[in-house]
Design an enzyme around this catalytic site. Structure first.
Site, short mmCIF file in Angstrom:
data_model
loop_
_atom_site.label_atom_id
_atom_site.label_comp_id
_atom_site.label_asym_id
_atom_site.label_seq_id
_atom_site.Cartn_x
_atom_site.Cartn_y
_atom_site.Cartn_z
N ARG A 1 13.14 -12.32 -6.63
CA ARG A 1 11.69 -12.72 -6.70
C ARG A 1 11.03 -11.88 -7.47
NH1 ARG A 1 9.22 -12.27 -1.08
NH2 ARG A 1 7.72 -10.70 -1.87
N SER B 1 3.61 -5.40 3.97
CA SER B 1 2.41 -4.57 3.73
C SER B 1 2.34 -3.64 4.49
CB SER B 1 1.39 -5.69 3.92
OG SER B 1 1.44 -6.90 3.42
N LYS C 1 0.26 3.38 -1.09
CA LYS C 1 1.43 2.69 -0.34
C LYS C 1 2.76 3.50 -0.36
CE LYS C 1 1.80 -0.83 -3.98
NZ LYS C 1 1.52 -1.91 -4.28
N LYS D 1 10.37 1.34 -4.72
CA LYS D 1 9.53 0.97 -5.50
C LYS D 1 9.28 1.85 -6.97
CE LYS D 1 6.66 -2.17 -2.92
NZ LYS D 1 7.06 -1.85 -1.58
N GLU E 1 5.76 -6.42 -7.67
CA GLU E 1 6.77 -6.09 -6.98
C GLU E 1 8.11 -6.96 -7.50
OE1 GLU E 1 6.23 -6.83 -2.58
OE2 GLU E 1 7.94 -5.81 -2.22
N ARG F 1 0.54 -18.58 2.33
CA ARG F 1 1.18 -19.04 1.01
C ARG F 1 0.84 -20.52 0.78
NH1 ARG F 1 7.24 -16.35 2.25
NH2 ARG F 1 6.39 -14.43 3.67
N GLN G 1 -2.04 3.03 -6.96
CA GLN G 1 -2.13 1.97 -7.86
C GLN G 1 -3.96 1.80 -7.92
OE1 GLN G 1 0.33 -1.21 -6.63
NE2 GLN G 1 1.93 -0.62 -7.94
N PRO G 2 -4.50 1.30 -9.01
CA PRO G 2 -5.88 0.74 -8.91
C PRO G 2 -5.48 -0.46 -8.14
CG PRO G 2 -4.54 0.32 -11.10
CD PRO G 2 -3.73 1.30 -10.37
N GLU H 1 11.75 -8.38 -5.86
CA GLU H 1 12.37 -8.36 -4.97
C GLU H 1 13.84 -8.75 -4.78
OE1 GLU H 1 11.96 -7.79 -1.71
OE2 GLU H 1 9.71 -7.93 -1.22
N1 LIG Z 1 -2.33 -2.53 -6.69
C1 LIG Z 1 -2.80 -3.61 -6.09
N2 LIG Z 1 -3.95 -4.44 -6.26
C2 LIG Z 1 -4.19 -5.55 -5.56
N3 LIG Z 1 -3.51 -5.62 -4.06
C3 LIG Z 1 -2.53 -5.16 -3.99
C4 LIG Z 1 -1.90 -3.99 -4.91
N4 LIG Z 1 -0.87 -3.41 -4.21
C5 LIG Z 1 -0.65 -4.17 -3.23
N5 LIG Z 1 -1.61 -5.13 -2.91
C6 LIG Z 1 -1.52 -6.21 -1.95
O1 LIG Z 1 -0.86 -5.58 -0.74
C7 LIG Z 1 0.30 -6.38 -0.34
C8 LIG Z 1 1.63 -5.54 -0.19
O2 LIG Z 1 1.97 -4.75 -1.20
P1 LIG Z 1 3.38 -4.71 -2.09
O3 LIG Z 1 3.14 -4.16 -3.13
O4 LIG Z 1 3.67 -6.15 -2.13
O5 LIG Z 1 4.27 -4.27 -0.82
P2 LIG Z 1 5.23 -4.70 0.17
O6 LIG Z 1 5.32 -6.25 0.13
O7 LIG Z 1 6.59 -4.20 -0.08
O8 LIG Z 1 4.78 -4.08 1.43
C9 LIG Z 1 0.30 -7.24 -1.79
O9 LIG Z 1 0.95 -8.67 -1.53
C10 LIG Z 1 -0.90 -7.35 -2.18
O10 LIG Z 1 -1.76 -8.38 -1.58
MG LIG Z 2 4.89 -7.76 -1.32
#
Ligand SMILES: Nc1ncnc2c1ncn2[C@@H]1O[C@H](COP(=O)(O)OP(=O)(O)O)[C@@H](O)[C@H]1O
Ligand SMILES: [Mg+2]
Length: 308
Positions: free
Chosen positions: A255, A145, A138, A93, A270, A221, A176-177, A272
């Site tokens: 995506r 997730s 993360k 990322k 994200e 979804r 991240q916020p 993808e």
């Molecule tokens: N900065 C953020 N603010 C709000 N929700 C977040 C944030 N980062 C992640 N999320 C939530 O966490 C989930 C997973 O994070 P993501 O960045 O998509 O990583 P990955 O899917 O690669 O595990 C997202 O689909 C979202 O629901």
């Molecule tokens: Mg994701």
């Protein structure tokens, strides 16, 4: 004509790849001879195929070095879709920083490297502008997730502990916020084939206030039409990725996941480009659109091979 395609999954992921049955049928209808293969199957002679398409090799998360080694091997013997440099860049990322540098709006992200002091890194991040009431910690390499956590600002000690745990595992981390509009609005995932918008879905918020983390299963979804401003940001993100990677043709698939920030503007959560779930069950005709794009890419690939 070279129309023999490997659709790559793994033993455990195939059952949760809801795109695969639709894609297999659509490939057949589009004249593509597709076969489901596990990247971890040692008996597959990959050079038998005209191309190898990454679909759901999601066990790579626990087997990253082996997966990259396999990608390198395959790339030497047959075209990989999307190509290896794209997959490699997209696994981490840190690409968010490249997108931001190209002017694409992304979720504000601070990066922390192993060896840094977690509490100090966290304090520095929280002192930045627009941090809000909660934050997200993360790993930069992750999926589904896993190891993503949300904390209130006041729980800085817990956040630092999670950050420290990931750093101790030798992993890089993003701060991240927490963009809380996701609680009402969800995120919007836009799917593109051959650079052309196909469809979008809404994915509900996965980080619950009590600290529970949901997986992005099918019931999280729903079909959603992407708004104009979302289409514009997603297209900008794909263009920036293509420019950054020096690609000469549009990505076969991609995506872009967007959330709205505190001002209501869409920002990239994200991108993808490796092995995205494409939510085809939520869009009639999407599998056929993808299969047609695949068939064209295969034809192009065999034309190029012949002219060499
Ligand atoms: N900065 C953020 N603010 C709000 N929700 C977040 C944030 N980062 C992640 N999320 C939530 O966490 C989930 C997973 O994070 P993501 O960045 O998509 O990583 P990955 O899917 O690669 O595990 C997202 O689909 C979202 O629901
Ligand atoms: Mg994701």
């Amino acid at each position: 004509m070279g129309n023999h395609l490997a659709l790559v999954t793994d033993g455990a992921s195939l059952v949760i790849d809801y795109d695969m049955p639709l894609l297999l049928d659509a490939c057949q209808a589009a004249g593509v001879r597709a076969e489901i293969c596990s990247w971890q199957d040692p008996d597959i002679a990959w050079e038998r195929f005209d191309a190898v398409l990454l679909r759901s090799p999601w066990s790579y998360v626990e087997n990253l070095p082996q997966f990259l080694e396999w990608c390198e091997y395959v790339t030497d013997v047959v075209p990989l879709f999307n190509p290896l440099p794209v997959v490699r860049w997209n696994l981490d990322k840190h690409y968010l920083a490249d997108l931001a540098a190209a002017g694409v709006p992304v979720v504000p992200s601070g990066f922390v490297a192993p060896g840094e002091d977690p509490a100090a890194a966290l304090r520095a991040f929280l002192a930045g502008p627009g941090r809000g009431a909660e934050l997200v910690v993360k790993p930069t390499v992750g999926a589904y997730s896993r190891d993503v956590q949300r904390f209130p600002r006041q729980a800085a000690a817990e956040a630092a502990a999670h950050l420290g745990k990931l750093l101790d595992q030798g992993r890089h981390v993003i701060l991240q916020p927490y963009l809380d509009r996701i609680d009402q609005h969800g995120e919007t995932d836009l799917i593109y084939f051959d650079g052309v918008y196909s469809h979008a879905i809404r994915k509900r918020a996965l980080l619950l206030p009590d600290g529970t983390v949901d997986e992005p299963t099918q019931d999280a979804r729903a079909a959603r039409a992407a708004a104009e401003d979302e289409r514009a940001v997603a297209a900008a993100a794909l263009d920036a990725a293509a420019a950054h990677l020096g690609l000469r043709e549009p990505l076969l698939y991609g995506r872009v996941d967007l959330v709205r920030d505190a001002d209501g503007k869409p920002v990239v959560l994200e991108l993808e480009l490796g092995e995205p779930s494409l939510s085809m069950p939520f869009s009639e005709g999407s599998a056929a659109r993808f299969a047609r794009a695949i068939a064209e890419r295969l034809e192009e690939t065999s034309r190029k091979r012949k002219s060499r």
